[in-house]
Design a protein around this motif. Structure first.
Motif, mmCIF file in Angstrom:
data_model
loop_
_atom_site.group_PDB
_atom_site.id
_atom_site.type_symbol
_atom_site.label_atom_id
_atom_site.label_comp_id
_atom_site.label_asym_id
_atom_site.label_seq_id
_atom_site.Cartn_x
_atom_site.Cartn_y
_atom_site.Cartn_z
ATOM 1 N N ASP A 18 0.812 -1.221 0.000
ATOM 2 C CA ASP A 18 0.000 0.000 0.000
ATOM 3 C C ASP A 18 0.843 1.268 0.000
ATOM 4 O OD1 ASP A 18 1.027 -0.086 2.550
ATOM 5 O OD2 ASP A 18 -0.881 0.290 3.575
ATOM 6 N N LEU A 19 2.173 1.124 -0.024
ATOM 7 C CA LEU A 19 3.035 2.311 -0.027
ATOM 8 C C LEU A 19 2.890 3.059 -1.350
ATOM 9 C CD1 LEU A 19 6.378 1.012 1.535
ATOM 10 C CD2 LEU A 19 4.885 2.774 2.489
ATOM 11 N N PRO A 20 2.511 4.350 -1.325
ATOM 12 C CA PRO A 20 2.362 5.094 -2.584
ATOM 13 C C PRO A 20 3.652 5.172 -3.392
ATOM 14 C CG PRO A 20 1.307 6.266 -0.767
ATOM 15 C CD PRO A 20 2.108 5.156 -0.155
ATOM 16 N N ASP A 21 4.792 5.190 -2.701
ATOM 17 C CA ASP A 21 6.082 5.288 -3.395
ATOM 18 C C ASP A 21 6.844 3.965 -3.343
ATOM 19 O OD1 ASP A 21 6.524 5.383 -0.677
ATOM 20 O OD2 ASP A 21 8.048 6.967 -0.767
ATOM 21 N N LEU A 22 6.107 2.865 -3.378
ATOM 22 C CA LEU A 22 6.734 1.546 -3.274
ATOM 23 C C LEU A 22 7.770 1.329 -4.360
ATOM 24 C CD1 LEU A 22 6.958 -1.319 -2.129
ATOM 25 C CD2 LEU A 22 5.002 -1.963 -3.550
ATOM 26 N N ALA A 23 7.460 1.692 -5.593
ATOM 27 C CA ALA A 23 8.405 1.454 -6.691
ATOM 28 C C ALA A 23 9.731 2.147 -6.432
ATOM 29 C CB ALA A 23 7.798 1.915 -8.012
ATOM 30 N N LEU A 73 -0.771 -13.195 -7.948
ATOM 31 C CA LEU A 73 -1.395 -11.908 -8.265
ATOM 32 C C LEU A 73 -0.524 -10.747 -7.809
ATOM 33 C CD1 LEU A 73 -3.792 -10.128 -9.173
ATOM 34 C CD2 LEU A 73 -4.796 -10.516 -6.903
ATOM 35 N N THR A 74 -0.006 -10.822 -6.580
ATOM 36 C CA THR A 74 0.822 -9.720 -6.086
ATOM 37 C C THR A 74 2.142 -9.635 -6.840
ATOM 38 O OG1 THR A 74 1.669 -11.136 -4.280
ATOM 39 C CG2 THR A 74 -0.231 -9.714 -3.793
ATOM 40 N N ALA A 75 2.666 -10.790 -7.287
ATOM 41 C CA ALA A 75 3.884 -10.760 -8.110
ATOM 42 C C ALA A 75 3.616 -10.039 -9.421
ATOM 43 C CB ALA A 75 4.381 -12.176 -8.369
ATOM 44 N N ARG A 76 2.465 -10.293 -10.012
ATOM 45 C CA ARG A 76 2.141 -9.610 -11.259
ATOM 46 C C ARG A 76 2.000 -8.109 -11.025
ATOM 47 N NH1 ARG A 76 -1.798 -11.548 -16.123
ATOM 48 N NH2 ARG A 76 -1.386 -9.762 -17.476
ATOM 49 N N PHE A 77 1.380 -7.745 -9.897
ATOM 50 C CA PHE A 77 1.233 -6.327 -9.568
ATOM 51 C C PHE A 77 2.595 -5.641 -9.479
ATOM 52 C CE2 PHE A 77 1.423 -3.400 -5.848
ATOM 53 C CZ PHE A 77 0.837 -2.299 -6.449
ATOM 54 N N VAL A 78 3.525 -6.247 -8.754
ATOM 55 C CA VAL A 78 4.839 -5.631 -8.578
ATOM 56 C C VAL A 78 5.597 -5.594 -9.899
ATOM 57 C CG1 VAL A 78 7.100 -5.900 -7.454
ATOM 58 C CG2 VAL A 78 4.998 -6.142 -6.124
ATOM 59 N N SER A 79 5.454 -6.617 -10.719
ATOM 60 C CA SER A 79 6.150 -6.608 -12.018
ATOM 61 C C SER A 79 5.606 -5.521 -12.933
ATOM 62 C CB SER A 79 6.038 -7.974 -12.694
ATOM 63 O OG SER A 79 4.710 -8.268 -13.085
ATOM 64 N N GLU A 80 4.327 -5.171 -12.766
ATOM 65 C CA GLU A 80 3.745 -4.064 -13.535
ATOM 66 C C GLU A 80 4.159 -2.713 -12.957
ATOM 67 O OE1 GLU A 80 2.002 -4.220 -16.260
ATOM 68 O OE2 GLU A 80 1.489 -6.346 -16.402
ATOM 69 N N LEU A 81 4.323 -2.674 -11.639
ATOM 70 C CA LEU A 81 4.608 -1.410 -10.954
ATOM 71 C C LEU A 81 6.064 -0.987 -11.080
ATOM 72 C CD1 LEU A 81 3.432 0.752 -8.886
ATOM 73 C CD2 LEU A 81 4.363 -0.749 -7.107
ATOM 74 N N LEU A 82 6.965 -1.943 -10.994
ATOM 75 C CA LEU A 82 8.389 -1.636 -10.916
ATOM 76 C C LEU A 82 8.987 -1.514 -12.312
ATOM 77 C CD1 LEU A 82 10.763 -1.348 -8.865
ATOM 78 C CD2 LEU A 82 11.189 -3.794 -9.218
ATOM 79 N N SER A 182 13.742 6.180 2.592
ATOM 80 C CA SER A 182 13.224 7.164 1.653
ATOM 81 C C SER A 182 13.472 6.714 0.226
ATOM 82 C CB SER A 182 13.901 8.519 1.891
ATOM 83 O OG SER A 182 13.631 9.410 0.827
ATOM 84 N N ALA A 183 12.494 6.938 -0.642
ATOM 85 C CA ALA A 183 12.659 6.581 -2.051
ATOM 86 C C ALA A 183 13.781 7.364 -2.703
ATOM 87 C CB ALA A 183 11.353 6.820 -2.807
ATOM 88 N N SER A 184 14.127 8.504 -2.136
ATOM 89 C CA SER A 184 15.210 9.313 -2.694
ATOM 90 C C SER A 184 16.578 8.837 -2.243
ATOM 91 C CB SER A 184 15.035 10.779 -2.261
ATOM 92 O OG SER A 184 15.202 10.898 -0.853
ATOM 93 N N GLY A 185 16.572 7.859 -1.322
ATOM 94 C CA GLY A 185 17.846 7.359 -0.827
ATOM 95 C C GLY A 185 18.424 8.207 0.272
ATOM 96 N N GLY A 186 17.682 9.222 0.744
ATOM 97 C CA GLY A 186 18.205 10.120 1.765
ATOM 98 C C GLY A 186 18.358 9.477 3.112
ATOM 99 N N ARG A 187 17.537 8.481 3.388
ATOM 100 C CA ARG A 187 17.643 7.774 4.648
ATOM 101 C C ARG A 187 17.914 6.313 4.363
ATOM 102 N NH1 ARG A 187 12.986 7.195 9.339
ATOM 103 N NH2 ARG A 187 14.247 6.037 10.836
#
Length: 207
Positions: A18-23, A73-82, A182-187
Motif C-alpha cells: 500500500d506504499l504510494p512510493d513503493l516502486a 497476483l501480487t507478483a504480477r502487480f509488482v512486475s507491472e509497478l516496478l 526514503s525513495a530518494s535514498g536520503g535515509r
C-alpha cells in the motif's frame, strides 16, 4: 546490501504493497543488486483467502493453494509497478531477465508447481507457513546464499513465522524496514544480517 555475482532473494512483505512510493523505495534497495529475485507477499489478497477460509471452512490444504495463487497476483502487480521488472517462473527465465538488465519477480505458484514435487521437505501446507518461509525455501532451492526480508517494522522474533528459522538455516538473512527508507535514498534502511541456524534441534531467530 552489496553487489554480488550470486543471486539475492528479496522478500517484499505484503504489508508494504500500500506504499504510494513503493516502486521508488524498492528500486533503491535493488539499485546495486543486478541479480535480485523478488518474492512478493500476499498482503490483502492473502487476507481475502483467510476470510474465505473462515466463512467456508476450506481446510488448510485448499486454503494454502489459494493463498499461493494470491502470491501470483501480487507478483504480477509488482512486475507491472516496478520499471524494468519481468515476471519469471524458472531459473532460465530469471537468468535471461538479468541478462537484459531487468529485475526478476518470481511467479511463486508456477515455481512451486515445478519444484515442490521434487522436494520431500517443502514447507507444510498450513496457515502457520507464511510467504517468509516460502521465500527462504526458494532461496535454498534456487540456490541462493542471501535472503533479504523487506518489512514494515524493525527486526523482532514475532515478525516471521515459526517455520522460518528451519528453512532459513544456512542463509545470510538481511532485514530491511522499508518504511524507514526514503525513495530518494536520503535515509538508509535499518539492516541487520543474521545467519539462521539450528543447534541441538532448537530454532534460533534472534542474535
Amino acid at each position: 546490501m552489496h553487489a554480488s555475482a550470486a543471486p539475492l532473494v528479496v522478500k517484499l512483505g505484503g504489508s508494504l504493497l500500500d506504499l504510494p512510493d513503493l516502486a521508488g523505495r524498492l528500486g533503491e534497495v535493488l539499485r546495486n543488486e543486478p541479480r535480485a529475485l523478488v518474492v512478493v507477499g500476499g498482503g490483502a489478497a492473502a487476507d481475502a483467502v483467510r476470510d474465505w477460509d473462515r466463512s467456508h471452512r476450506l481446510g488448510e490444504e485448499r486454503a494454502h493453494r489459494l493463498a499461493c495463487e494470491a502470491l501470483g497476483l501480487t507478483a504480477r502487480f509488482v512486475s507491472e509497478l516496478l520499471p524494468g521488472a519481468e515476471r519469471v517462473s524458472t531459473r532460465d527465465a530469471a537468468r535471461d531477465a538479468w541478462g537484459r538488465g531487468a529485475t526478476a519477480v518470481l511467479d511463486l505458484p508456477r515455481f512451486l508447481e515445478r519444484e515442490e514435487p521434487l522436494d520431500g521437505h517443502a514447507p507444510p501446507h498450513t496457515w502457520d507457513t507464511t510467504s517468509d518461509t516460502l521465500a527462504a525455501w526458494v532461496a535454498r532451492r534456487w540456490p541462493a546464499r542471501r535472503l533479504a526480508l523487506l518489512k514494515s517494522c524493525e527486526r523482532r522474533p514475532d515478525a516471521v513465522d515459526a517455520h522460518f528459522a528451519q528453512f532459513a538455516a544456512g542463509l545470510e538473512v538481511e532485514w530491511v524496514n522499508l518504511r524507514a527508507l526514503s525513495a530518494s535514498g536520503g535515509r538508509q534502511p535499518a539492516v541487520s544480517s543474521k545467519r539462521f541456524e539450528r543447534a541441538d534441534g532448537v530454532e534460533h531467530t534472534e542474535g
